[in-house]
Design an enzyme around this catalytic site. Structure first.
Site, PDB file in Angstrom:
ATOM      1  N   LYS A 272       0.831  -1.206   0.000  1.00  0.00           N
ATOM      2  CA  LYS A 272       0.000   0.000   0.000  1.00  0.00           C
ATOM      3  C   LYS A 272       0.868   1.259   0.000  1.00  0.00           C
ATOM      4  CE  LYS A 272      -2.238  -1.027   3.840  1.00  0.00           C
ATOM      5  NZ  LYS A 272      -1.690  -2.346   4.240  1.00  0.00           N
TER       6      LYS A 272
ATOM      7  N   ARG B 245      -9.318   0.591   9.364  1.00  0.00           N
ATOM      8  CA  ARG B 245      -8.833  -0.763   9.607  1.00  0.00           C
ATOM      9  C   ARG B 245      -9.858  -1.598  10.357  1.00  0.00           C
ATOM     10  NH1 ARG B 245      -3.089   0.152   9.364  1.00  0.00           N
ATOM     11  NH2 ARG B 245      -1.881  -1.755   9.541  1.00  0.00           N
TER      12      ARG B 245
ATOM     13  N   ARG C  28      11.779  -6.512   4.888  1.00  0.00           N
ATOM     14  CA  ARG C  28      11.547  -5.101   4.574  1.00  0.00           C
ATOM     15  C   ARG C  28      12.461  -4.183   5.403  1.00  0.00           C
ATOM     16  NH1 ARG C  28       5.584  -2.484   4.955  1.00  0.00           N
ATOM     17  NH2 ARG C  28       5.776  -2.822   7.198  1.00  0.00           N
TER      18      ARG C  28
ATOM     19  N   ARG D 166      11.793  -2.075  10.868  1.00  0.00           N
ATOM     20  CA  ARG D 166      10.753  -1.642  11.807  1.00  0.00           C
ATOM     21  C   ARG D 166      10.629  -2.629  12.951  1.00  0.00           C
ATOM     22  NH1 ARG D 166       5.390  -0.207   8.492  1.00  0.00           N
ATOM     23  NH2 ARG D 166       4.548  -1.359  10.263  1.00  0.00           N
TER      24      ARG D 166
ATOM     25  N   ARG E  42       0.001  -9.515  13.186  1.00  0.00           N
ATOM     26  CA  ARG E  42      -0.601  -8.464  12.349  1.00  0.00           C
ATOM     27  C   ARG E  42      -1.476  -9.074  11.262  1.00  0.00           C
ATOM     28  NH1 ARG E  42       4.736  -5.786  10.869  1.00  0.00           N
ATOM     29  NH2 ARG E  42       3.615  -4.455   9.407  1.00  0.00           N
TER      30      ARG E  42
END
Ligand code: ADP
Ligand code: ZN
Length: 209
Positions: free
Chosen positions: A13, A88, A127, A155, A166
């Site tokens: 996204k 969300r 990532r 992160r 998640r």
């Protein structure tokens, strides 16, 4: 044009939003980026949000809805927004409908970037993100940001345990929004398991850009 981006964490996204911003001049609002900056600056919001984020759980609806109600009224949003990471939950989606109708700015589309969960686990654990400009890369890119030379870091919530949580949270609380927006006739679904530029070509075509 006002767009909601839907898709699991790591679906891409943020990457697609960045392309829409640079090519179409829309205003990108990422609740994840706002929250990470609040945590870094140790604001009241950041202090409240941190433990939820570290666990990969959702920050409570009221906090997010209050935050977005203000953000969406700032002057840079007048030409249109890309909402990334909001809504969300169904409660957030209903609140967004109210906010937008009060502002007289209806949603044009809910764009689902569709990627298989197992592909996501691999993507997220490799990532990396730039400390300076927020650019997104992968472990294979090395330690320096391609855009600004800043330091790339992982992160806190991109470790495998948190990623799995998640994804569970996404399945339970966020994926019902796919049907919600299909019901309003706003859903556009795009196969996100392809090169980001190919995905973007599809995004533009489906938005009529
Ligand atoms: P992701 O890569 O999971 O899409 P984000 O950067 O969008 O990550 O969000 C990171 C974290 O911030 C989430 O796991 C959650 O704790 C919190 N968060 C972001 N947006 C929301 C929201 N709309 N409602 C509740 N929590 C949110
Ligand atoms: Zn950078």
């Amino acid at each position: 044009m006002n767009i909601v981006l839907l898709g699991a964490p790591g679906a891409g996204k943020g990457t697609q939003a960045a392309k829409l911003v640079s090519q179409e001049g829309l205003c990108h609002i990422s609740t994840g980026d706002i929250l990470r900056s609040a945590v870094k600056n140790e604001t009241e919001l950041g202090k409240k949000a941190k433990s939820y984020m570290d666990a990969g759980d959702l920050v409570p609806d009221e906090l997010i809805i209050d935050l977005m109600r203000e953000r969406i009224q700032e002057p840079d949003t007048s030409k249109g927004v890309i909402l990334d990471g909001f809504p969300r939950t169904t409660t957030q989606a209903v609140a967004l409908d109210t906010m937008l109708s009060e502002l007289g700015r209806p949603l044009d589309a809910a764009l689902l970037i569709d990627v298989d969960p197992e592909v996501i686990v691999g993507r997220l654990t490799s990532r990396r993100m730039c400390k300076e400009c927020g650019a997104i890369g992968t472990a294979a890119d090395g330690d320096a940001c391609k855009a600004c030379g800043g330091e790339m870091y992982q992160r806190d919530d991109d470790n495998e345990t948190t990623v799995r949580n998640r994804l569970d949270v996404y399945e339970k609380l966020t994926s019902p929004l796919i049907d919600y927006y299909r019901g309003c006739d706003l859903l556009i679904s795009i196969d996100g398991d392809r090169d980001p530029d190919v995905v973007f070509a599809d995004v533009k075509k489906s938005l009529g850009l």
